[in-house]
Design a protein around this motif. Sequence first.
Motif, PDB file in Angstrom:
ATOM      1  N   ALA A  41      37.697  44.601  37.275  1.00 28.27           N
ATOM      2  CA  ALA A  41      37.118  44.216  35.905  1.00 28.27           C
ATOM      3  C   ALA A  41      36.660  42.688  36.109  1.00 28.27           C
ATOM      4  N   VAL A  42      37.475  41.861  36.341  1.00 30.27           N
ATOM      5  CA  VAL A  42      36.881  40.447  36.550  1.00 30.27           C
ATOM      6  C   VAL A  42      35.565  40.268  37.427  1.00 30.27           C
ATOM      7  N   SER A  43      35.538  40.999  38.522  1.00 28.94           N
ATOM      8  CA  SER A  43      34.247  41.006  39.182  1.00 28.94           C
ATOM      9  C   SER A  43      33.210  41.555  38.452  1.00 28.94           C
ATOM     10  N   THR A  44      33.341  42.347  37.849  1.00 27.39           N
ATOM     11  CA  THR A  44      32.145  42.790  37.047  1.00 27.39           C
ATOM     12  C   THR A  44      31.930  41.710  36.086  1.00 27.39           C
ATOM     13  N   VAL A  45      32.543  41.141  35.367  1.00 35.77           N
ATOM     14  CA  VAL A  45      32.249  40.135  34.429  1.00 35.77           C
ATOM     15  C   VAL A  45      31.431  38.923  35.173  1.00 35.77           C
TER      16      VAL A  45
END
Length: 303
Positions: A41-45
């Motif tokens: 999820a952090v990587s997506t942001v």
Amino acid sequence: MAAASNSVRRARPLLGTFVEIEAAGSFQPDVLSAVEAAFEAVSTVHQLMSFHDPDSDVGRLNREAHVRPVPVHALTFEVLEAALEMNRRSNGIFDVAVAPGLQAAGILPKTGRDVSLTAEPGATDAIMLLEGNVVGFRDAGVRIDLGGIAKGFAVDRALSILRERGVVNAIVNAGGDLACFGEETRTVCIRHPRDPGRIVCQIQLVDAALATTARRFDPFHSTETARPAIIDPRATVAACANDGATVRAASCMIADALTKVVMIAGTGATELIEQYSASALLIGSDRGLQITPDWQHAVHLAA
């Protein structure tokens, strides 16, 4: 968090810093899976909102949105909505369209577009949020940077994933922007912005978010700190009146954005802090320290 067979602690380079996730649950394989999903999820942001990546949503907007409306991911649209609301409430102090000023100051790199174009202060008025997660810029000089809010949003996203996956205690720390949930009380140390080797205070945190903005410090290049990477959009000049700001809020995204307002406005941000039911600690350039009254019980000054 006490070490246990169902406790997991991992760190990865993301968002221009190291993101650390510590989590515990009833079954370690489930916790491991939840932590992996939180990092994703952090990587997506990171991928969507990077100023440096020309293929990110931000990169495409800065390149094309002044010519034609650009469709973006729903998460990017959500952050832009929050940013424009913060811009409105702060009377223009928080402004994601400050990128040209950051470029001129050498804080952000210049891009292929004509960087001599600059938008007038308050340029978020020129950002159009349209139906279907579509964004347009009215002014050819508008360029945005979500670095003042996206890191906190990424922390919130990671924490949400951990909750959904059944984790009972967790903390996500992205270079000082952090949030936690569970019954455990966390102790967070705040360093002095002019002397990073010295602790100013310790803050007790339970089921909340915390963000800090301060003078820049790179121990690999110098033992000295540099002025904060903050531009006052109202005058397009560096904000130097304060050295550091720490904000506690229910959302790390809000805490992240509010630190920029506090750095610029100082005690003038008190009403806005109250609007968001947040608390703040401010270290002025004269080294004076101020804490909002509602937070004094949880902030313990160092000797």
